[in-house]
Design a protein around this motif. Structure first.
Motif, PDB file in Angstrom:
ATOM      1  N   ARG A 124      23.384 -94.051  34.319  1.00  0.00           N
ATOM      2  CA  ARG A 124      24.256 -95.401  34.924  1.00  0.00           C
ATOM      3  C   ARG A 124      24.206 -96.562  33.347  1.00  0.00           C
ATOM      4  O   ARG A 124      25.288 -97.452  33.105  1.00  0.00           O
TER       5      ARG A 124
ATOM      6  N   LEU B 166      14.444 -88.175  34.355  1.00  0.00           N
ATOM      7  CA  LEU B 166      15.556 -88.635  35.554  1.00  0.00           C
ATOM      8  C   LEU B 166      15.031 -88.920  36.475  1.00  0.00           C
ATOM      9  O   LEU B 166      16.415 -89.658  37.635  1.00  0.00           O
ATOM     10  N   GLY B 167      13.572 -89.227  36.698  1.00  0.00           N
ATOM     11  CA  GLY B 167      12.926 -90.030  37.431  1.00  0.00           C
ATOM     12  C   GLY B 167      13.112 -88.996  38.737  1.00  0.00           C
ATOM     13  O   GLY B 167      12.927 -88.878  40.264  1.00  0.00           O
ATOM     14  N   ASP B 168      13.204 -87.557  38.698  1.00  0.00           N
ATOM     15  CA  ASP B 168      13.641 -85.972  39.795  1.00  0.00           C
ATOM     16  C   ASP B 168      13.700 -85.058  39.083  1.00  0.00           C
ATOM     17  O   ASP B 168      13.559 -84.723  37.629  1.00  0.00           O
TER      18      ASP B 168
ATOM     19  N   TYR C 244      25.103 -86.780  36.924  1.00  0.00           N
ATOM     20  CA  TYR C 244      24.077 -86.905  38.131  1.00  0.00           C
ATOM     21  C   TYR C 244      23.822 -88.528  37.761  1.00  0.00           C
ATOM     22  O   TYR C 244      24.043 -88.604  36.421  1.00  0.00           O
ATOM     23  N   ASP C 245      23.522 -88.801  39.095  1.00  0.00           N
ATOM     24  CA  ASP C 245      23.725 -90.553  38.826  1.00  0.00           C
ATOM     25  C   ASP C 245      22.207 -91.010  39.069  1.00  0.00           C
ATOM     26  O   ASP C 245      21.580 -90.286  40.069  1.00  0.00           O
ATOM     27  N   CYS C 246      22.123 -91.916  38.041  1.00  0.00           N
ATOM     28  CA  CYS C 246      20.324 -92.237  38.515  1.00  0.00           C
ATOM     29  C   CYS C 246      20.004 -93.349  37.755  1.00  0.00           C
ATOM     30  O   CYS C 246      21.400 -93.363  36.488  1.00  0.00           O
TER      31      CYS C 246
ATOM     32  N   HIS D 288      28.888 -87.091  41.697  1.00  0.00           N
ATOM     33  CA  HIS D 288      27.346 -87.409  41.487  1.00  0.00           C
ATOM     34  C   HIS D 288      26.823 -85.366  41.997  1.00  0.00           C
ATOM     35  O   HIS D 288      27.428 -85.060  43.074  1.00  0.00           O
TER      36      HIS D 288
END
Length: 259
Positions: A219, A83-85, A213-215, A111
Motif C-alpha cells: 500500500r 509482507l506479514g503472511d 498482493y494487498d498489504c 488482490h
C-alpha cells in the motif's frame, strides 16, 4: 462478514486514506532539476537518465526493494515477514531462475491475482544444453536432450554436478506440460502461486512471477523482488539478480546467521 470460498484469495482490506506525498514530490523535483544540469554533458548522460527514472518513481510513489543473497540464506522467510503472511514458499532446489515480484494491486489486477511469464523454448533449451555439458553429456534439439536426460544416472551427478542433475530431471518431468506454454503469459490465482515458485518441475520453466498482493507494505507503493540465489547453477540466473539490484531503490542483502 461472509467467509471467502475455499481456495479463493482473501478480500482486500479497505485502503487507507492517501498519504501526504509532498516530500516525495519535492524530492522528485530536485532530481529533475539535477538531471537537467547534466543534460548537456555526454559523460553524465547515464547519471541524468537514472535521476529522471528515480524522479518518475518518486512521483508515482512506486519503489523497488530487491532481496539478494545465496540460496537458502532466508530471503523468502524475510520477504514473508515483511509482507506479514506466509506468501512465498521455500524452493527445495537452488536451480530456479524465476524472479518473484510482489506488487500492489491495481485497476487491472485484483488482490491475489498472479501473472506468470514463461521462458521461451529456445531459452530453456540453452539452459538444458549448458547443464548437460556440465555432466559431460551432449545436447542437441529437444528430443535429443530429453533422450540424453532419460539416460542420466544419479552416480554421474557428483559435487557441482548435483544441482544440474536435479534441474535436468525436473525439466524431463515437467516438459510435456510446459511445452504448450513456452513464451506465454499465464494468468493464475493465488492458490497456484506456490507451485510455480517451489515445484521445480514447473518453476524451472518460469521467467518471472508477479503476485498482486494487498498489504501494509504494498500500500506504500513498495514492489518487493525476491531474486534468484547468487549461487545459482547458471551464471545468467545470477545476472538476472544483479540487474534487479542495479535498478532497485533499496537492497536487502540476506546472509547466513553464522557467516
Amino acid at each position: 462478514p461472509a467467509a471467502a470460498a475455499p481456495g479463493a484469495p482473501a478480500a482486500a482490506p479497505a485502503l487507507p486514506a492517501a498519504a501526504d506525498n509532498s516530500r516525495l514530490l519535492r524530492g522528485a523535483a530536485r532530481l529533475r532539476s539535477a538531471a537537467a544540469l547534466f543534460a548537456g554533458v555526454p559523460a553524465a548522460s547515464a547519471l541524468a537518465a537514472a535521476m529522471g527514472e528515480k524522479a518518475a518513481r518518486l512521483t508515482a510513489s512506486r519503489f523497488t526493494i530487491a532481496l539478494f543473497g545465496a540460496f537458502s540464506a532466508g530471503k523468502s522467510s524475510l520477504a514473508n515477514a515483511l509482507l506479514g503472511d506466509n506468501i512465498l514458499p521455500v524452493s527445495p532446489n537452488p536451480t530456479t531462475a524465476a524472479v518473484n515480484r510482489i506488487v500492489p494491486p491495481d485497476e487491472d489486477h485484483a488482490h491475489g491475482s498472479v501473472k506468470v511469464t514463461m521462458k521461451t523454448s529456445a531459452y530453456v533449451l540453452e539452459e538444458v544444453t549448458h547443464s548437460l555439458s556440465m555432466l559431460d553429456t551432449a545436447g542437441g534439439g529437444w528430443e535429443d536432450c530429453l533422450s540424453s536426460i532419460s539416460r542420466l544416472k544419479p552416480e554421474r551427478a557428483t559435487g557441482a554436478g548435483k544441482p544440474h542433475f536435479a534441474f535436468l530431471k525436473a525439466v524431463e518431468k515437467g516438459y510435456r506440460q510446459a511445452e504448450p506454454h513456452f513464451g506465454n503469459l499465464l494468468t493464475l490465482g493465488l492458490e497456484d502461486f506456490p507451485a510455480y515458485v517451489a515445484d521445480e518441475t514447473k518453476s524451472c520453466f518460469v521467467e518471472t512471477i508477479d503476485l498482486y498482493y494487498d498489504c501494509a507494505l504494498t500500500r506504500q507503493g513498495v514492489v518487493l523482488v525476491d531474486t534468484p540465489g547468487a549461487d545459482s547453477i547458471n551464471a545468467r540466473h545470477t545476472g538476472v539478480a544483479f540487474n534487479y539490484i542495479k535498478n532497485a531503490d533499496a537492497i536487502l542483502f540476506v546472509t547466513y546467521y553464522n557467516h
